[in-house]
Design a protein around this motif. Sequence first.
Motif, short mmCIF file in Angstrom:
data_model
loop_
_atom_site.label_atom_id
_atom_site.label_comp_id
_atom_site.label_asym_id
_atom_site.label_seq_id
_atom_site.Cartn_x
_atom_site.Cartn_y
_atom_site.Cartn_z
N PHE A 58 0.78 -1.14 0.00
CA PHE A 58 -0.01 0.08 -0.11
C PHE A 58 0.89 1.20 -0.01
O PHE A 58 2.08 0.97 0.18
CB PHE A 58 -0.90 0.06 1.41
CG PHE A 58 -1.65 -1.07 1.42
CD1 PHE A 58 -2.96 -1.52 1.03
CD2 PHE A 58 -1.31 -2.39 2.09
CE1 PHE A 58 -3.89 -2.47 1.05
CE2 PHE A 58 -1.85 -3.59 2.16
CZ PHE A 58 -3.18 -3.81 1.70
N GLU A 59 0.32 2.41 -0.22
CA GLU A 59 1.11 3.56 -0.17
C GLU A 59 0.34 4.69 0.39
O GLU A 59 -1.01 4.80 0.41
CB GLU A 59 1.74 3.89 -1.50
CG GLU A 59 0.36 4.22 -2.57
CD GLU A 59 0.97 4.40 -3.93
OE1 GLU A 59 1.76 5.53 -4.16
OE2 GLU A 59 0.99 3.82 -4.87
N ALA A 60 0.92 5.64 1.11
CA ALA A 60 0.38 6.94 1.67
C ALA A 60 1.44 8.21 1.35
O ALA A 60 2.73 8.01 1.43
CB ALA A 60 0.24 6.71 3.06
N ALA A 61 0.80 9.36 1.37
CA ALA A 61 1.48 10.52 0.73
C ALA A 61 1.87 11.28 1.98
O ALA A 61 2.61 12.35 1.68
CB ALA A 61 0.72 11.17 -0.24
N ASP A 62 1.26 10.97 3.35
CA ASP A 62 1.75 11.79 4.57
C ASP A 62 1.62 11.15 5.72
O ASP A 62 0.95 9.90 5.68
CB ASP A 62 0.81 13.23 4.34
CG ASP A 62 -0.57 12.99 4.33
OD1 ASP A 62 -1.14 12.20 5.38
OD2 ASP A 62 -1.45 13.46 3.47
N GLY A 63 2.00 11.63 6.78
CA GLY A 63 1.60 10.99 8.02
C GLY A 63 0.45 10.77 8.57
O GLY A 63 -0.01 9.55 9.13
N VAL A 64 -0.51 11.62 8.34
CA VAL A 64 -2.05 11.27 8.84
C VAL A 64 -2.63 10.26 7.94
O VAL A 64 -3.21 9.40 8.56
CB VAL A 64 -2.91 12.74 8.59
CG1 VAL A 64 -4.36 12.54 8.68
CG2 VAL A 64 -2.14 13.70 9.20
N GLU A 65 -2.42 10.22 6.88
CA GLU A 65 -2.77 9.21 5.77
C GLU A 65 -2.15 7.82 6.16
O GLU A 65 -2.78 6.65 6.22
CB GLU A 65 -2.61 9.37 4.39
CG GLU A 65 -3.09 8.29 3.31
CD GLU A 65 -2.80 8.44 1.92
OE1 GLU A 65 -3.03 7.93 1.01
OE2 GLU A 65 -2.24 9.83 1.71
N ALA A 66 -1.04 7.81 6.69
CA ALA A 66 -0.21 6.33 7.05
C ALA A 66 -0.88 6.04 8.21
O ALA A 66 -1.11 4.74 8.42
CB ALA A 66 1.19 6.90 7.26
N ILE A 67 -1.26 6.84 9.30
CA ILE A 67 -1.81 6.25 10.32
C ILE A 67 -3.09 5.66 10.29
O ILE A 67 -3.53 4.46 10.70
CB ILE A 67 -1.91 7.53 11.65
CG1 ILE A 67 -0.26 7.73 12.14
CG2 ILE A 67 -2.60 7.36 12.76
CD1 ILE A 67 -0.58 8.85 12.96
N ALA A 68 -3.81 6.34 9.45
CA ALA A 68 -5.26 5.81 9.09
C ALA A 68 -5.04 4.43 8.34
O ALA A 68 -5.85 3.48 8.50
CB ALA A 68 -5.99 6.80 8.04
N GLN A 69 -3.95 4.16 7.44
CA GLN A 69 -3.82 3.04 6.63
C GLN A 69 -3.28 1.98 7.72
O GLN A 69 -3.68 0.72 7.50
CB GLN A 69 -2.72 3.16 5.59
CG GLN A 69 -3.29 3.87 4.49
CD GLN A 69 -3.48 3.03 3.19
OE1 GLN A 69 -4.14 2.18 3.36
NE2 GLN A 69 -3.39 3.52 2.06
N VAL A 70 -2.38 2.30 8.60
CA VAL A 70 -1.81 1.23 9.48
C VAL A 70 -3.30 0.65 10.33
O VAL A 70 -3.15 -0.43 10.30
CB VAL A 70 -1.12 1.72 10.71
CG1 VAL A 70 -0.76 0.80 11.56
CG2 VAL A 70 0.40 2.08 9.75
N ARG A 71 -4.06 1.46 10.67
CA ARG A 71 -5.21 1.20 11.43
C ARG A 71 -6.34 0.17 10.65
O ARG A 71 -6.88 -0.55 11.12
CB ARG A 71 -5.89 2.28 12.25
CG ARG A 71 -4.90 2.95 13.25
CD ARG A 71 -5.55 4.24 13.75
NE ARG A 71 -5.09 4.94 14.91
CZ ARG A 71 -5.08 6.21 15.33
NH1 ARG A 71 -6.05 7.04 14.56
NH2 ARG A 71 -4.06 6.40 16.35
N ALA A 72 -6.42 0.54 9.43
CA ALA A 72 -7.35 -0.10 8.47
C ALA A 72 -6.76 -1.41 7.77
O ALA A 72 -7.54 -2.50 8.02
CB ALA A 72 -7.55 0.80 7.39
N GLU A 73 -5.41 -1.49 7.38
CA GLU A 73 -5.01 -2.42 6.80
C GLU A 73 -4.23 -3.23 7.80
O GLU A 73 -3.87 -4.60 7.50
CB GLU A 73 -4.03 -2.04 5.49
CG GLU A 73 -4.76 -1.14 4.59
CD GLU A 73 -5.85 -2.10 3.96
OE1 GLU A 73 -5.82 -3.28 4.13
OE2 GLU A 73 -7.00 -1.55 3.39
N GLU A 74 -3.49 -2.69 8.68
CA GLU A 74 -2.54 -3.57 9.86
C GLU A 74 -1.32 -4.17 9.07
O GLU A 74 -0.93 -5.49 9.17
CB GLU A 74 -3.48 -4.68 10.64
CG GLU A 74 -4.42 -4.02 11.59
CD GLU A 74 -4.97 -5.10 12.26
OE1 GLU A 74 -4.81 -6.10 12.42
OE2 GLU A 74 -5.74 -4.59 13.23
#
Length: 239
Positions: free
Chosen positions: A30-46
């Motif tokens: 997966f990919e994220a373009a900033d820190g806020v999106e990264a935390i959301a992706q970690v919580r959603a996709e683990e």
Amino acid sequence: MKILVVDDEPLARQRLLRLLQKLRPEAECFEAADGVEAIAQVRAEEPQILLLDIRMPEMDGVEVAGQLLNESAAPAVIFCTAYDEYALEALRNHAIAYLLKPVREKELEAALQAAVRINRAQLDSLGVAGAGREEVVSAGHRGVETLPVAEVRCFLAEDKYVRACSPSGDILLNDSLKDLELEFKARFLRVHRNALVARAHIARLLRSDEAWLVELTGVAERPQVSRRHLSDIKAALTG
């Protein structure tokens, strides 16, 4: 395996994704373009592994890693940055590796191997009791010193003390090696009657004359491996 790549530069993200496709074609990336999106992706996709840039707008990579330390399914963090002045902060946030851009294939492969061995999901599967405290403490002639367990590469029994070795220096502990083995059974592996080594920082097994030695990342110490524990260290290296 799930891997999240976080970088505010699209070209940097694409380069890492291409390397991952080559090194871990079976991984779901997966990919994220900033820190806020990264935390959301970690919580959603683990994801099990996080490749994290440091200098990003709004929330930088160090802040992201700090927040994720308290997550129940925190990924193993590998920092990928163009700057080398954040290495200490990386260690404080329990980073598995600190890679400088442009990230080299060989260095990324080594970091991925280390991350797989010691990601948080593996620690959880081994039980919380095996994780132990986060710091070890020494009280001696230099005063009270602390050392994060995440930085310790090995514990070596010497005379009346145990020496905790790390890239930033060594400290002497009053703990017995047996007590340390019981407390940190999820993180450290017995390789000799006088040595425990950090599973996350095992680089390779070496043959020297009539003895086997284990090479650890970041330190010159190469603890000897006894015949009794040789199969354990080989199993750790092969995952």
